[in-house]
Write a protein that holds these residues in place. Structure first.
Motif, PDB file in Angstrom:
ATOM      1  N   ILE A  24      -3.518   4.973  -0.801  1.00 45.72           N
ATOM      2  CA  ILE A  24      -4.332   5.797   0.165  1.00 45.72           C
ATOM      3  C   ILE A  24      -3.699   7.290  -0.226  1.00 45.72           C
ATOM      4  CG2 ILE A  24      -4.957   6.451   2.572  1.00 45.72           C
ATOM      5  CD1 ILE A  24      -4.359   3.612   3.214  1.00 45.72           C
ATOM      6  N   ILE A  25      -4.620   8.268  -0.445  1.00 50.74           N
ATOM      7  CA  ILE A  25      -4.382   9.534  -0.712  1.00 50.74           C
ATOM      8  C   ILE A  25      -4.942  10.517  -0.036  1.00 50.74           C
ATOM      9  CG2 ILE A  25      -4.295  11.411  -2.739  1.00 50.74           C
ATOM     10  CD1 ILE A  25      -3.916   8.914  -4.684  1.00 50.74           C
ATOM     11  N   LEU A  26      -4.435  11.431   0.898  1.00 42.18           N
ATOM     12  CA  LEU A  26      -5.185  12.628   1.701  1.00 42.18           C
ATOM     13  C   LEU A  26      -4.768  13.860   0.854  1.00 42.18           C
ATOM     14  CD1 LEU A  26      -6.277  13.336   4.436  1.00 42.18           C
ATOM     15  CD2 LEU A  26      -3.977  13.890   5.091  1.00 42.18           C
ATOM     16  N   ASP A  27      -5.950  14.341   0.641  1.00 47.49           N
ATOM     17  CA  ASP A  27      -6.113  15.760  -0.280  1.00 47.49           C
ATOM     18  C   ASP A  27      -5.894  16.681   1.062  1.00 47.49           C
ATOM     19  OD1 ASP A  27      -6.233  17.372  -2.742  1.00 47.49           O
ATOM     20  OD2 ASP A  27      -7.668  18.309  -1.484  1.00 47.49           O
ATOM     21  N   ASN A  28      -5.026  17.710   1.033  1.00 44.70           N
ATOM     22  CA  ASN A  28      -4.835  18.705   2.040  1.00 44.70           C
ATOM     23  C   ASN A  28      -5.446  20.133   1.435  1.00 44.70           C
ATOM     24  OD1 ASN A  28      -2.310  20.989   3.121  1.00 44.70           O
ATOM     25  ND2 ASN A  28      -4.002  19.961   4.432  1.00 44.70           N
ATOM     26  N   CYS A  29      -6.671  19.962   1.050  1.00 43.18           N
ATOM     27  CA  CYS A  29      -7.409  21.326   1.024  1.00 43.18           C
ATOM     28  C   CYS A  29      -7.029  21.809  -0.365  1.00 43.18           C
ATOM     29  CB  CYS A  29      -7.413  22.150   2.044  1.00 43.18           C
ATOM     30  SG  CYS A  29      -8.153  21.795   3.747  1.00 43.18           S
TER      31      CYS A  29
ATOM     32  N   ILE B  60      -8.057   3.097  -5.101  1.00 45.25           N
ATOM     33  CA  ILE B  60      -7.670   4.180  -4.459  1.00 45.25           C
ATOM     34  C   ILE B  60      -8.560   4.340  -3.160  1.00 45.25           C
ATOM     35  CG2 ILE B  60      -7.397   6.773  -4.566  1.00 45.25           C
ATOM     36  CD1 ILE B  60      -7.179   6.143  -7.441  1.00 45.25           C
ATOM     37  N   VAL B  61      -8.136   4.807  -2.027  1.00 48.08           N
ATOM     38  CA  VAL B  61      -8.730   5.231  -1.067  1.00 48.08           C
ATOM     39  C   VAL B  61      -8.560   6.750  -0.700  1.00 48.08           C
ATOM     40  CG1 VAL B  61      -8.908   5.177   1.627  1.00 48.08           C
ATOM     41  CG2 VAL B  61      -8.253   3.046   0.320  1.00 48.08           C
ATOM     42  N   PHE B  62      -9.663   7.782  -0.854  1.00 50.11           N
ATOM     43  CA  PHE B  62      -9.272   9.062  -1.036  1.00 50.11           C
ATOM     44  C   PHE B  62     -10.052   9.740   0.332  1.00 50.11           C
ATOM     45  CE2 PHE B  62      -8.932  13.096  -2.461  1.00 50.11           C
ATOM     46  CZ  PHE B  62     -10.225  13.534  -2.867  1.00 50.11           C
ATOM     47  N   ILE B  63      -9.163  10.665   0.956  1.00 53.88           N
ATOM     48  CA  ILE B  63      -9.491  11.144   2.317  1.00 53.88           C
ATOM     49  C   ILE B  63      -9.548  12.678   1.929  1.00 53.88           C
ATOM     50  CG2 ILE B  63      -9.152  11.533   4.631  1.00 53.88           C
ATOM     51  CD1 ILE B  63      -7.734   8.511   4.559  1.00 53.88           C
TER      52      ILE B  63
ATOM     53  N   VAL C  17       0.887  -1.122   0.114  1.00 58.45           N
ATOM     54  CA  VAL C  17       0.033   0.021  -0.103  1.00 58.45           C
ATOM     55  C   VAL C  17       1.167   1.334  -0.044  1.00 58.45           C
ATOM     56  CG1 VAL C  17      -1.729   1.383   1.324  1.00 58.45           C
ATOM     57  CG2 VAL C  17      -1.856  -1.131   1.076  1.00 58.45           C
ATOM     58  N   SER C  18       0.554   2.162  -0.832  1.00 57.14           N
ATOM     59  CA  SER C  18       1.233   3.646  -0.890  1.00 57.14           C
ATOM     60  C   SER C  18       0.437   4.415   0.086  1.00 57.14           C
ATOM     61  CB  SER C  18       1.488   3.945  -1.993  1.00 57.14           C
ATOM     62  OG  SER C  18       0.376   4.448  -2.932  1.00 57.14           O
ATOM     63  N   ILE C  19       0.915   5.492   0.663  1.00 60.27           N
ATOM     64  CA  ILE C  19       0.365   6.556   1.264  1.00 60.27           C
ATOM     65  C   ILE C  19       1.014   7.772   0.909  1.00 60.27           C
ATOM     66  CG2 ILE C  19      -0.322   5.318   3.397  1.00 60.27           C
ATOM     67  CD1 ILE C  19       2.113   6.595   4.779  1.00 60.27           C
ATOM     68  N   THR C  20       0.031   8.975   0.589  1.00 61.17           N
ATOM     69  CA  THR C  20       0.400   9.941   0.131  1.00 61.17           C
ATOM     70  C   THR C  20      -0.381  11.131   0.550  1.00 61.17           C
ATOM     71  OG1 THR C  20       1.169   8.845  -2.000  1.00 61.17           O
ATOM     72  CG2 THR C  20       1.171  11.266  -2.214  1.00 61.17           C
TER      73      THR C  20
ATOM     74  N   PHE D  35       1.110   9.953 -11.606  1.00 57.77           N
ATOM     75  CA  PHE D  35       1.572   9.252 -10.160  1.00 57.77           C
ATOM     76  C   PHE D  35       0.661   8.118  -9.877  1.00 57.77           C
ATOM     77  CE2 PHE D  35       0.894   8.995  -5.676  1.00 57.77           C
ATOM     78  CZ  PHE D  35       1.935   8.923  -5.155  1.00 57.77           C
ATOM     79  N   VAL D  36      -0.553   8.407 -10.038  1.00 53.91           N
ATOM     80  CA  VAL D  36      -1.481   7.307  -9.895  1.00 53.91           C
ATOM     81  C   VAL D  36      -1.260   6.107 -10.737  1.00 53.91           C
ATOM     82  CG1 VAL D  36      -3.943   6.326  -9.470  1.00 53.91           C
ATOM     83  CG2 VAL D  36      -2.975   8.662  -8.327  1.00 53.91           C
ATOM     84  N   ARG D  37      -1.371   6.398 -11.852  1.00 54.41           N
ATOM     85  CA  ARG D  37      -1.402   5.383 -12.992  1.00 54.41           C
ATOM     86  C   ARG D  37      -0.166   4.574 -12.982  1.00 54.41           C
ATOM     87  NH1 ARG D  37      -5.888   5.429 -15.844  1.00 54.41           N
ATOM     88  NH2 ARG D  37      -7.167   7.250 -16.329  1.00 54.41           N
TER      89      ARG D  37
END
Length: 413
Positions: A31-36, A55-58, A4-7, A19-21
């Motif tokens: 797992i990708i966290l979008d910081n606003c 993709i797990v999107f937060i 699993v990658s975390i970003t 990056f994703v593809r």
């Protein structure tokens, strides 16, 4: 073996799809966290999820760029909730490659799950001879002298995580082991991190103009974080225009303190033979001015929040609310400090009282600030701190509270 990658991402519209593809040819889940983000980064992630990609999107509601704290939460999530055997800690401008020009997954599959590993950075440089390909590793194909590189990125295994409870350092370059007197040693892998920090004039201006002030805002102990961003920030301020030669130089000297008179650049394309499904489908123009203005707006909101506290009887109310919370013994200071990544010199109750309205922070794991305000509109209309209301009135009135937990989403924009 599950990898699993975390970003953590913010305003990465030009590179997020590449990056994703690319990495879904290597890892099982991202797992990708979008910081606003203020650009179309969340929209692109959502479209990729719509293709059925794992993709797990937060969506991050806290605008502060507290990378170390937030990445540690993602690492814990990957191991405890998503059953990862290996976690690759990657920024969105980093591409995991093999020194042997093979699929990096072949190396990951053979790792000892009771060790942790480092992969060396190599920095890619945009040149005037680059193609117009939208897939970043196809377009930018030159690297600076690898002997100059001093940074690594960490790859964590489940044995290390569950045995030592490590923390990621700022920048994700290594692990620390605060609870261990005999921490494990890292091993270097035949893997590298192809790093694309500077990719276009617009991206460079946006990245540094937004990123450096955000970094300053959380650097309460004057640590030497992001000094290379500061240098570029000062150059951007002093120039009326940034040209392509500036761009190439920014990338050549990125994150370097000591370097020779001339930095060599050589052609070293990334091997993409093992990759499938890397065609870029979602292309948006990079609107750096919008990103800068959004950052300015967020900073203004935080400043106004502070001004409201000091205006009129704001400080008196703050002191009164502080006493109510402190005396109740319901505020979980240790939990709050860990969850929101506070430095040792920051009082957690004061931090909560100053930031709760903008960030909707929770004072303990049993109480949701956001839920309480939405459920009890009278409290919100009165402008009263929800936890103070709960202590004074809500508890005796059996008002509903909620155990707040950030959920993953696969369709949020």
């Amino acid at each position: 073996m599950k990898v699993v990658s975390i970003t953590m991402v913010k305003n990465e519209v030009d590179i997020i799809e590449s990056f994703v593809r690319y990495h879904l040819n290597i890892v099982d889940e991202m797992i990708i966290l979008d910081n606003c983000s203020s650009d179309e980064t969340p929209l692109i992630i959502t479209k990729l999820i719509g293709e059925g990609l794992p993709i797990v999107f937060i969506r991050d509601l806290d605008n502060n760029y507290n990378q170390s704290f937030k990445m540690n939460l993602l690492m814990e999530k990957a191991f405890k909730e998503h059953n990862a055997d290996i976690v690759c800690v990657l920024d969105v401008d980093e591409f995991l490659i093999s020194s042997e020009n093979s699929n990096p997954r072949e190396i990951l599959n053979n790792l000892d799950l009771d060790e942790y590993y480092l992969a060396k950075w190599i920095t890619y440089i945009p040149t005037e001879n680059d193609s117009n390909d939208l897939f970043i590793p196809k377009r930018i194909t030159h690297v600076r002298d690898e002997n100059l590189e001093r940074f690594f990125k960490v790859i964590v295994t489940k044995g290390i995580f569950f045995s030592y409870s490590p923390n990621l350092e700022m920048g994700n370059h290594n692990l620390t082991f605060p609870d261990s007197n005999n921490p494990p040693k890292s091993l270097q892998l035949p893997l590298k991190i192809a790093h694309f920090p500077i990719r276009s004039i617009e991206q460079c201006i946006s990245k540094v103009s937004v990123g450096w002030p955000n970094l300053v805002s959380i650097n309460t102990q004057n640590k030497s974080w992001g000094w290379h961003w500061r240098n570029i920030f000062e150059k951007i301020k002093s120039h009326k225009n940034i040209d392509f030669k500036d761009l190439e130089n920014f990338a050549k000297y990125y994150a370097l303190k000591d370097f020779g008179d001339e930095i060599k650049i050589i052609a070293q394309p990334i091997n993409l033979d093992f990759c499938k499904n890397i065609e870029i489908k979602y292309h948006f123009r990079y609107n750096y001015l919008r990103n800068i203005l959004d950052g300015y707006e967020q900073s203004s909101k935080q400043l106004m929040s502070f001004k409201r506290l000091v205006a009129g009887n704001g400080l008196v109310s703050l002191n009164s609310d502080y006493e109510v919370i402190k005396n109740s013994k319901l505020f979980d200071e240790e939990w709050y400090r860990n969850i929101y990544g506070l430095e040792d010199d920051v009082n957690p109750i004061v931090h909560y009282l100053i930031t709760w309205r903008e960030n909707l922070n929770d004072p303990a794991d049993f109480f949701s600030t956001e839920f309480y305000l939405k459920t009890h509109v009278d409290v919100d209309n009165a402008g009263m701190n929800p936890f103070v209301h709960y202590i004074r009135y809500g508890k005796n009135e059996n008002r509903k509270i909620f155990h707040s937990k950030l959920n993953d989403t696969n369709c949020s924009y």
